[in-house]
Design a protein around this motif. Structure first.
Motif, PDB file in Angstrom:
ATOM      1  N   LEU A 221      -6.782   4.040   1.627  1.00  0.00           N
ATOM      2  CA  LEU A 221      -5.920   2.962   1.129  1.00  0.00           C
ATOM      3  C   LEU A 221      -6.021   1.713   2.011  1.00  0.00           C
TER       4      LEU A 221
ATOM      5  N   LYS B 283       1.344   2.943  -3.310  1.00  0.00           N
ATOM      6  CA  LYS B 283       0.121   3.633  -3.750  1.00  0.00           C
ATOM      7  C   LYS B 283      -0.006   4.971  -3.030  1.00  0.00           C
TER       8      LYS B 283
ATOM      9  N   LYS C  46      -0.182   8.573  -4.735  1.00  0.00           N
ATOM     10  CA  LYS C  46      -1.321   9.447  -4.440  1.00  0.00           C
ATOM     11  C   LYS C  46      -0.835  10.842  -4.018  1.00  0.00           C
TER      12      LYS C  46
ATOM     13  N   LYS D 183       0.828  -1.218   0.000  1.00  0.00           N
ATOM     14  CA  LYS D 183       0.000   0.000   0.000  1.00  0.00           C
ATOM     15  C   LYS D 183       0.857   1.261   0.000  1.00  0.00           C
TER      16      LYS D 183
END
Lengths: 400, 311
Positions: B246, B220, B224, B217
């Motif tokens: 997330l 990501k 982001k 995660k």
């Protein structure tokens, strides 16, 4: 001769911007010549002789008139002795390729002939095994009788000479040469390229067998020229270019040539050029030759006197102006000829020629690299000649 | 000598002008004759010299005379200048292709092909955004321990490190290019957040904890933050929402960020990053070779893969 009036006829000279001293390359054209060319394309842009409509007939008549005019201009007996060519070079090539030369025939030329009166004979020497004999001119580039007489013999079939040299403007004693050559049975071909626009031509009176000149050096358009031949001499020639316009009839195996001069004028002719040439000769004919000669001699005198005052300048040929027809060539040991001509153009809009002037053989023989050539015409002014000399002094001053 | 100079110059001008192309051809003929030990008989040099002297004569006779007398010497000087100029131009083009700057790798002088210096701009420590002024030659990974930083280790022999700041313009410019580079190359990738601006310093422990708690995660999360606006990144509540979205536990992250271990680890990471002699972001290392500023894709790719024009 009103120079002011004459110069108004030459659009190029109208604003006095340019000083044109490259007349040995080609002359300028008066408005009348340009108009004649334009008139052809605008009013009767058709084929002459081949068609029966009125404009074709009218054009044919105009061309016939020009041929008559040319014959009168050069003093020929008949218009049929006049053959239209593209230029002097083509005229000489026509003789070289059409005259019935046989192996070991001798063609005699001088050591300062233009390439157009050298290379066709050299080629003939290779193809027909004729011999090309070259006699030398004097060290000052004038005619050398002794050298000429030594080479002249009964083996000489053709004496081919430029009347006025494009190298230095020296004119040969052509009338005596013709007589002398005929005594030995040789025919005479005179190259009048540098003569016809400057002095009166009288071919019949002179007795020359052939005479050639270019339209573009006699106020006419480029791509026009004339070959004159005595009627009986032209009859001996075998055309080397044939095709349309040269034959009366053909079968699959044979052909019937037209008469003289048509048999020597293959293909569709340069109608507009011929009409322009007619106008050019008409224009020249309107000015007295004596006036043209006197004016050009004066110009030559000014230029030669001016050149003599510039240190180290070498003038090619005699320094007497009356021995030259308006052509003055020179070189400077410390200033390159091309540079002189380019700078004269850039700084004073003066156009002169630099190089070897298509007489490479003479330059190679004499060990001279090249030269600058100023060549005058009757429309040049005294002021132009003086300005040329003054500007030349400045250029030489910078380059040396 | 002059015809060589003229050939070089006219060839370049000839690309745009047909009349100069003809002159270039003439000059080439002259050059060709010279290099085959034959005299140049085109008169090209003479003609060009005459044109120059003629033009000068209309301005000053004295200068024209000087030009004529010293033409060969001036030709030599021009020749040397032309060769030098061509050499530097060629070097500049080479450098621009290879490093994104005419002046070479991490050199920030003026480059005509990148006049605004975009390929060398960095966000400097202290918070300003401008062309970097640190010592580019000193950036290094020597003695830098990156073991505690987020890494995607795929067992490749190649290692790349991206050190950037979430809210810095030039890092944000470089990041998508770098992502493209990563997608096309199999490399071990280490990411380090180096907050040039104080407003994102609070993200250091958050990032550390996010990576520790869920490595998948985390990447990501990084993506982001680079996609989000700088204003949003400066708001803890926004970042908290991102984490929650997330699938991170906000309590767990908060607890982690407040732990002494995290604070120590973050401080150590900062010390390690300082050892690189970083003076601005982005700073990218590709197999230990440092690149300062946002470079074009080809530069990253070439440094990793070498010159492979056939690719």
């Amino acid at each position: 001769m009103s120079l002011l009036k004459i110069r108004k006829d030459f659009t190029f000279l109208d604003d006095n911007k340019w000083i044109y001293l490259d007349n040995a390359c080609q002359s300028l054209r008066p408005r009348q010549v340009v108009d004649a060319i334009k008139e052809y394309y605008e009013n009767y842009p058709v084929c002459a002789g081949r068609s029966n409509y009125r404009l074709a007939v009218e054009l044919q008549q105009k061309l016939t008139d020009v041929r008559l005019l040319v014959s009168k201009f050069i003093g020929a007996k008949k218009p049929t002795e006049v053959i239209f060519t593209r230029n002097t070079t083509e005229g000489i090539n026509l003789i070289a390729n059409s005259y019935p030369f046989v192996e070991d025939d001798v063609v005699l030329i001088s050591d300062k002939e233009h390439n157009s009166n050298l290379v066709p004979w050299l080629l003939l020497a290779k193809t027909k095994k004729i011999k090309v004999e070259i006699f030398s001119t004097n060290i000052d580039s004038t005619w050398n009788w002794e050298s000429f007489n030594q080479k002249l013999s009964s083996k000489v079939k053709m004496v081919s000479l430029g009347i006025t040299s494009n190298l230095d403007g020296v004119t040969i004693p052509f009338e005596e040469i013709i007589k002398k050559s005929h005594q030995f049975g040789a025919k005479v071909l005179l190259d009048g390229a540098q003569w016809a626009g400057h002095r009166q031509t009288e071919v019949s009176k002179w007795g020359t067998d052939f005479f050639v000149f270019s339209g573009h050096k006699t106020l006419g358009p480029t791509g026009t020229g004339v070959l004159y031949g005595k009627e009986e001499e032209l009859a001996k020639l075998q055309p080397y270019q044939v095709g349309g316009s040269t034959v009366a009839d053909t079968s699959y195996t044979d052909f019937e040539l037209l008469g003289i001069p048509e048999r020597f004028e293959a293909g569709l002719q340069d109608y507009s050029g011929i009409l322009g040439l007619g106008e050019a000769l008409r224009y020249l004919g309107s000015i007295a030759w004596s006036e043209i000669e006197a004016h050009e001699k004066k110009l030559t005198e000014i230029i030669i006197e001016g050149l003599e005052k510039i240190p180290d300048i070498n003038i090619i040929g005699p320094k007497e102006s009356d021995k030259r027809n308006g052509i003055i060539s020179f070189y400077h040991p410390k200033a390159q000829s091309h540079q002189i001509s380019i700078i004269l153009d850039q700084t004073a809009n003066i156009m002169v020629r630099s190089g070897r002037h298509c007489v490479h053989s003479w330059f190679n023989d004499r060990g001279v690299k090249d030269c600058v050539r100023a060549s005058t015409a009757f429309y040049n002014t005294i002021e132009e000649a003086e300005r040329f000399v003054n500007e030349l002094k400045k250029v030489i001053g910078v380059l040396t | 000598m002059f015809c060589i100079v003229a050939f070089l110059v006219l060839s370049i001008i000839g690309i745009f002008s047909a009349s100069h192309r003809a002159l270039a051809k003439e000059a080439f003929d002259c050059v060709f004759r010279r290099i085959t030990f034959r005299p140049c008989n085109t008169g090209f040099s003479e003609k060009m010299k005459a044109q120059l002297i003629g033009k000068m004569m209309t301005k000053s006779i004295r200068v024209a005379r000087f030009l004529n007398r010293n033409f060969e010497l001036l030709s030599w000087i021009l020749f040397i200048l032309t060769v030098a100029s061509l050499f530097w131009t060629g070097k500049g083009l080479y450098n621009f292709y290879m490093y994104g700057s005419c002046n070479g790798l991490n050199k920030s002088g003026f480059c005509a092909l990148d006049p605004t210096g975009e390929n060398n701009k960095i966000s400097q420590a202290g918070g300003s955004c401008s062309i970097g002024s640190g010592d580019e030659s000193k950036v290094t990974l020597k003695d830098v321990n990156l073991s505690t930083f987020p890494i995607k280790d795929i067992g490749s022999k190649d290692n790349v490190v991206f050190i950037g700041c979430f809210n810095c313009d030039y890092t944000r410019k470089a990041y998508p290019i770098f992502k493209e580079f990563l997608s096309k190359n199999k490399v071990n990738y280490t990411f380090a957040h180096y907050p040039v601006k104080g407003e994102t310093s609070y993200l250091l422990p958050i990032g550390y904890c996010a990576y520790q708690q869920d490595k998948e995660k985390y990447w990501k999360f990084v993506d982001k933050l680079f996609e989000s606006s700088k204003e949003d990144n400066a708001k803890p509540e926004y970042v908290g929402k991102v984490l929650t979205d997330l699938g991170y536990s906000s309590e767990s992250i908060t607890k982690c960020t407040q732990s002494p271990e995290t604070k120590t680890a973050v401080a150590r990471q900062r010390i390690e990053l300082e050892k690189t002699n970083i003076y601005g972001t982005p700073l990218v290392f590709i197999n230990n070779r440092g690149l300062v500023g946002p470079k074009p894709f080809r530069v990253y790719d070439r440094i990793l893969n070498g010159l492979k024009f056939w690719k």
